[in-house]
Design a protein around this motif. Sequence first.
Motif, PDB file in Angstrom:
ATOM      1  N   LYS A 103      23.846  49.055  65.406  1.00 43.56           N
ATOM      2  CA  LYS A 103      23.216  49.948  64.435  1.00 43.56           C
ATOM      3  C   LYS A 103      22.040  49.264  63.736  1.00 43.56           C
ATOM      4  O   LYS A 103      21.671  49.615  62.610  1.00 43.56           O
ATOM      5  CB  LYS A 103      24.234  50.418  63.372  1.00 43.56           C
ATOM      6  CG  LYS A 103      25.539  50.951  63.930  1.00 43.56           C
ATOM      7  CD  LYS A 103      25.332  52.191  64.780  1.00 43.56           C
ATOM      8  CE  LYS A 103      26.664  52.739  65.288  1.00 43.56           C
ATOM      9  NZ  LYS A 103      26.507  53.911  66.160  1.00 43.56           N
ATOM     10  N   GLU A 111      22.949  58.423  71.744  1.00 47.83           N
ATOM     11  CA  GLU A 111      23.931  59.493  71.927  1.00 47.83           C
ATOM     12  C   GLU A 111      23.625  60.304  73.179  1.00 47.83           C
ATOM     13  O   GLU A 111      24.534  60.795  73.845  1.00 47.83           O
ATOM     14  CB  GLU A 111      23.941  60.407  70.686  1.00 47.83           C
ATOM     15  CG  GLU A 111      24.439  59.721  69.420  1.00 47.83           C
ATOM     16  CD  GLU A 111      25.845  59.165  69.580  1.00 47.83           C
ATOM     17  OE1 GLU A 111      26.706  59.902  70.114  1.00 47.83           O
ATOM     18  OE2 GLU A 111      26.079  58.023  69.172  1.00 47.83           O
ATOM     19  N   SER A 137      20.160  53.727  67.799  1.00 51.59           N
ATOM     20  CA  SER A 137      21.558  54.172  67.767  1.00 51.59           C
ATOM     21  C   SER A 137      21.657  55.689  67.835  1.00 51.59           C
ATOM     22  O   SER A 137      22.582  56.242  68.444  1.00 51.59           O
ATOM     23  CB  SER A 137      22.253  53.654  66.502  1.00 51.59           C
ATOM     24  OG  SER A 137      21.564  54.064  65.328  1.00 51.59           O
ATOM     25  N   SER A 138      20.680  56.385  67.260  1.00 49.46           N
ATOM     26  CA  SER A 138      20.692  57.844  67.307  1.00 49.46           C
ATOM     27  C   SER A 138      20.362  58.354  68.709  1.00 49.46           C
ATOM     28  O   SER A 138      21.052  59.233  69.243  1.00 49.46           O
ATOM     29  CB  SER A 138      19.684  58.403  66.298  1.00 49.46           C
ATOM     30  OG  SER A 138      19.619  59.821  66.385  1.00 49.46           O
ATOM     31  N   ALA A 164      21.031  49.208  69.367  1.00 45.24           N
ATOM     32  CA  ALA A 164      21.783  50.469  69.343  1.00 45.24           C
ATOM     33  C   ALA A 164      23.259  50.221  69.050  1.00 45.24           C
ATOM     34  O   ALA A 164      23.883  50.964  68.279  1.00 45.24           O
ATOM     35  CB  ALA A 164      21.626  51.191  70.675  1.00 45.24           C
ATOM     36  N   ASN A 165      23.824  49.181  69.639  1.00 45.38           N
ATOM     37  CA  ASN A 165      25.262  48.910  69.480  1.00 45.38           C
ATOM     38  C   ASN A 165      25.607  48.378  68.101  1.00 45.38           C
ATOM     39  O   ASN A 165      26.698  48.624  67.584  1.00 45.38           O
ATOM     40  CB  ASN A 165      25.719  47.918  70.551  1.00 45.38           C
ATOM     41  CG  ASN A 165      25.667  48.514  71.947  1.00 45.38           C
ATOM     42  OD1 ASN A 165      25.770  49.727  72.116  1.00 45.38           O
ATOM     43  ND2 ASN A 165      25.488  47.666  72.942  1.00 45.38           N
ATOM     44  N   THR A 197      18.148  52.439  63.589  1.00 49.30           N
ATOM     45  CA  THR A 197      18.731  53.780  63.504  1.00 49.30           C
ATOM     46  C   THR A 197      18.169  54.708  64.586  1.00 49.30           C
ATOM     47  O   THR A 197      18.888  55.582  65.083  1.00 49.30           O
ATOM     48  CB  THR A 197      18.464  54.393  62.121  1.00 49.30           C
ATOM     49  OG1 THR A 197      17.044  54.378  61.856  1.00 49.30           O
ATOM     50  CG2 THR A 197      19.185  53.622  61.035  1.00 49.30           C
TER      51      THR A 197
END
Length: 336
Positions: A303, A313, A309-310, A300-301, A306
């Motif tokens: 990227k 949020e 990382s999405s 996630a950090n 995807t």
Amino acid sequence: MSAVGADVEQLRATSKHFTQAVEKLQSAVKGLNTIASNQSIWRGRDADQFRAEWKAQSLTSLNAAINALKEGADALRRNADQQEAASQADGGAMTASNGGAASECYEQSADGLTDLWKEIQETPNGWDPSGPDMSGYRVQRVMVDGVEKYIVYIGGTVLAGNQNWGANVSAISGRLDQAQVEALERLIPPGAEVMLVGYSQGGIDAQNIAGSGRLNVKQIVTFGSPIRNDINIPAIHLQDSADVVTSSSAVNPTLYSSGSQSRNDNVEVFRSKPHLWTVFGIGEHIGGYGGMAEDWDSAANTKGDTRASSSAEGLKAFQGDIVGEVDIDANGQGSW
């Protein structure tokens, strides 16, 4: 001139090492306790004596070591906070995460799945002799940009206590633990945003609570749990591919899915790569999720994934100052 004080970063790093040791030791103790308590493996007078000594001596000593490590980690964090506050008092004003002047040093809420997993491991549950009357439910009140939000941690199945095997069967059938839900409603104001984080049975409980509509749930995170199909709230599910709990058929297949299946648009299921070997899938269920959480955070950090990382949020919306924390007991009691 000799230096006075401490290296804040080193204090925090050492505290992190202590916390990691706590997580590993807790996972090992849970696994050993499950095996030692399994009467189908060994019966008889010697077995009974061994189990009695294990519970009275060995388990007590191991839990004392865990508590000592926790206290050491807390002491190191407090000293780091105090050192940082003293340094900032000398060199300039300190600001809070909401942009205003800070009157106190608050611990920050979880930053990623690794922190969420560690918090679940630290939540008192019935298996721990130091908290035999605790439910495995922890509530944190978090201040995010001046708004109070709430994170609820729910632990997994234990041999004795609130999260027992009977409650597990009840949960997979979709039923709520009424005492705990009523406690959450008492502690969390109506309409306040909530993130539910659960492990194993706790993940099932989290989804049942979200499905009931009795809290304003905005995010769900589960480790080692089947997936409920009739709710469409943003969720992150970690499932070890060798975990027997997430790979086997659910008790209520019309409500829960096994494996990585999901009919919810907002749900992201992350599964580990196949393992070369496993011991009945129990080891992965107990100890496999710390490593998976770290891998997810890294993806996630950077990227690198995807989806990760999405979906991260949703976690960021609950990152802020922890201004209150309550561990609920088995009778649903606990207050700010």
